[in-house]
Design an enzyme around this catalytic site. Sequence first.
Site: not given
Length: 319
Positions: A11, A25, A125-127, A169, A185, A252
Site C-alpha cells: 500500500g 540525493r 505502511t500506514i498500518d 483502516m 475523544g 492513505r
Amino acid sequence: MKRIAVLTSGGDAPGMNAAIRSVVRIGFSRNIEVIGVRGGFRGLIEKNFNPLLPRDVSGLLEKGGTVLLTSRTDEFKSEEIQEKAIENFKSEHIEGLIVIGGNGSQSGNFALSKKDFPVMGVASTIDNDLWGTDYTIGFDTAVNNAIQAIDKIRDVATSHARSFIVEVMGRDRGFIAIDSAIATGADIVLIPEVRFDIGKIIKNIKEGMEKKKLHHLIVCAEGAIHARDLEQIIKSRLDIEIRVSVLGYIQRGGSPTRFDRIIATLFAERALTELIQGGTGKVVGIKDNQIVLIPAEDAVTKQKDINSSLYKIIEEVSV
Ligand code: F6P
C-alpha cells in the site's frame, strides 16, 4: 557498491516519496548511481528500471503516494521469480536494493537477502504493524487524516445529538484506531486485538444517555467489525439515532506530516549507509527515538503489541 535500485511496494504511504528522494540525493552525494524500479516487485520482474538523478526527485518531499508506483504481488513468493529478479539486477550491474514498504514488502527483502542478494528495507505502511519499530512511514499522516475527518464528523454529531460509528483502516491491526480515538475523544474504540463485548457497548451508551451525553462516538478498526454491521447490532438493541462513516482511502493519501517527512529522510539515509557497508536482510525503523535495524525475518514474522495503556485510557477519559 556503485549502482543500487530502490522500489516502493504494498500500500502506498505518505512519506514514501520523501524516502525515495533521500535515497537518490544521498546516493548521488556518495557517488552511487540509483535506479528506480517502477511498480514495486512487479517492476523488478518486468525489468522496469529507470535511473534517477537529484533533479528527478525535486518537489517530492511534500507529495503523498509514490512516484515509483507500487503493487501487491503474490508472484514474488516463488523462488523462480526471485531468481529471475536477481538475474535482472545482475544483467544491469545493480549490486543492492532498498525496499520501501510494510510487511509483505519486507518479506521480499528477506527472500532476496536469503539468496545472497544485498537488500535493506525502510519501514513504511500506514498500518504501523511492523514488529521492532515504534513508527512506520505514513502512519502519522494517516492518523492525522483520520483525526481531521473525525473532528468534522463530531460537528455534525453534536449539532444533531446523533451518535456515529467511524470505521478506520489498519487491516487486521488497531494502531490507527487507538491513536485516532484518543486524539478525537471517542467514547469507544474497537480493535481486532481485543475481543469486544456488545453488551458492554450497549451498557456504555445507555449510561452515557443517562449522564446526558448528547452523542456517542465509536471508532472501529476495519479488522474488528465493519461499521455497518455494528450499526445494525446497536439499532436492534437501542432506540438511538446513529450514523456510519467509513473513512477509507482518504486516510492513505495527501501530503505527509513533518514527522513522516523526517523519519522517511532518516530511515532512507540509514538504509543506504548500511547497504553500502555490506548490511543486508534488515529493515530500518525507530525505537525509543533511535533509528534501529530490525532483522527482516523478525519484522515480518513477529507480532507487534498494541500499547495497552493507550487503549485503556480511552474508556477512563470518556466518562
Ligand atoms: O496496508 C494499508 C491498507 O490501507 C490497510 O489499512 C487496508 O486494509 C489495505 O491497505 C487496503 O488494501 P488495498 O489498497 O489493496 O485495497
